[in-house]
Design an enzyme around this catalytic site. Sequence first.
Site, PDB file in Angstrom:
ATOM      1  N   VAL A   1      60.444  40.557  53.161  1.00  0.00           N
ATOM      2  CA  VAL A   1      59.379  41.004  54.079  1.00  0.00           C
ATOM      3  C   VAL A   1      58.752  42.308  53.575  1.00  0.00           C
ATOM      4  CG1 VAL A   1      58.824  41.671  56.448  1.00  0.00           C
ATOM      5  CG2 VAL A   1      60.445  39.824  56.030  1.00  0.00           C
ATOM      6  N   CYS A   2      59.596  43.225  53.103  1.00  0.00           N
ATOM      7  CA  CYS A   2      59.067  44.497  52.593  1.00  0.00           C
ATOM      8  C   CYS A   2      58.158  44.259  51.397  1.00  0.00           C
ATOM      9  CB  CYS A   2      60.201  45.428  52.174  1.00  0.00           C
ATOM     10  SG  CYS A   2      61.332  45.831  53.510  1.00  0.00           S
ATOM     11  N   SER A   3      58.556  43.324  50.537  1.00  0.00           N
ATOM     12  CA  SER A   3      57.741  43.041  49.352  1.00  0.00           C
ATOM     13  C   SER A   3      56.367  42.521  49.761  1.00  0.00           C
ATOM     14  CB  SER A   3      58.441  42.001  48.471  1.00  0.00           C
ATOM     15  OG  SER A   3      59.680  42.498  48.039  1.00  0.00           O
TER      16      SER A   3
END
Lengths: 189, 143
Positions: free
Chosen positions: B29-31
Site C-alpha cells: 500500500v505504501c508503494s
Amino acid sequence: MTTTPFHVTGARLTVPVNESDHVRGSSGAPVTMVEYGDFQCPYCAAAYPVVELVLNERPETLRFAYRHFPLANVHPSAEIAAEAAEAAGARQEFWPMHHWLFQHQPQLSPAVVMLGVAELGLPADAVQLELAGHVYLDKVQRDFVSGVRSGVNGTPTFFINGVRHDRGHSLDELRFAVDSAATDSSTGS
Amino acid sequence: MSPERRLNLADLHGTPVIIAFYPADFSPVCSDQMALYQAVMPEFARFGASLVGLSVDGVWCHRAFAESRRLEFPLLSDFEPKGLVAREYGAYDTDEGTAERALFVLDREGVVAWSYLSPVGINPGADGILNALEELSRQGAAR
C-alpha cells in the site's frame, strides 16, 4: 488524532461522463461504469477480460467509459500507450487499440506500441509524429487529474453510477455491483 | 535528498507542506501511495506545495525505496529516536512500532490546516490533500 472537518470523502466521480470520453454501450443504459486504468498495470490487464464479460452479459444495462491513469514513474510506457490509444481514438479506433494494448501488456514498450498502431492499420508515420509532439498528452493528463480529484488511489479504479467501487474486480463482484446499481436506479434509491 | 541531510520544518516555511506519514518502505500500500504522489507532484506544485514522506525506516532503506519507485520528493527517516516526529503528530502506532498512515497539510506558517488518519490498509489517495491545498489557496486569496 482526529480528522479535521473539511476533508471531503473522495468516493465520487467529480467529472461525469462527457463527450470527450471513450464510451461503449447503450446511451440509455441505467448503469455507467467508468474505469481509470493504466495500460501497463497488471491489475488492469487482469480486469480487462472481466469487464468485457460483464459488458457482453449486460448489453442493455451497462455503459462503459475508459479514462487514463498512467503511473509513469513505475510504468514507463504507460503514458505513450495512453497517448497512442488517443491517437487511435482520433481515428475512431480507440477500443481496438485499448484491447490490443491490454492483450500485449507484458511486452509493452514504445516500439511495441507502434507495432500495435501498424497492426490495426493506422497511419504509422502520422501517429508517430503525433506521439512525438505529445498531441494527446493534455487529454491523458486531464483524465489523470479528474481521477485524482475523484479519489482514484490506484489502478484500476471503477466508478459505478458515480460511486467508487471499493470491492474486488472478479466477475462475480463486478457483475453484482452492476446489477445492484441497476436495481437502485430502477427503484430510485 | 542525500541520506546525510537533515530537514527542519522551518526550512519549508513560506510554502504549504504536505507530510505523508506511512508505515513502511516497500509495503504494497505504501508503494502504491508514494508512487501515486510522485505522479501527482505537478498538481501539488500548482499550489506551490512541498511534499515529504516520513516513516521509521532508515535512510539507506529510504534511498533504495525511492530509487525503486522513482520518487523524487524527500523521504524522512524518523529512525532515532524512533518515531519521535510521528509521536508528536499523534501519528505513531505503538503496537506496530511504525508511523500510522496519516496525512497533514501545513499552511505557509507551518500550522496544521488539515489532517487525515487513514485505515492502515487503505491508500488515502490525493484528493483530500488537493482539496485542503485548494482551501488554503482560497483563504489566502480572500485575505
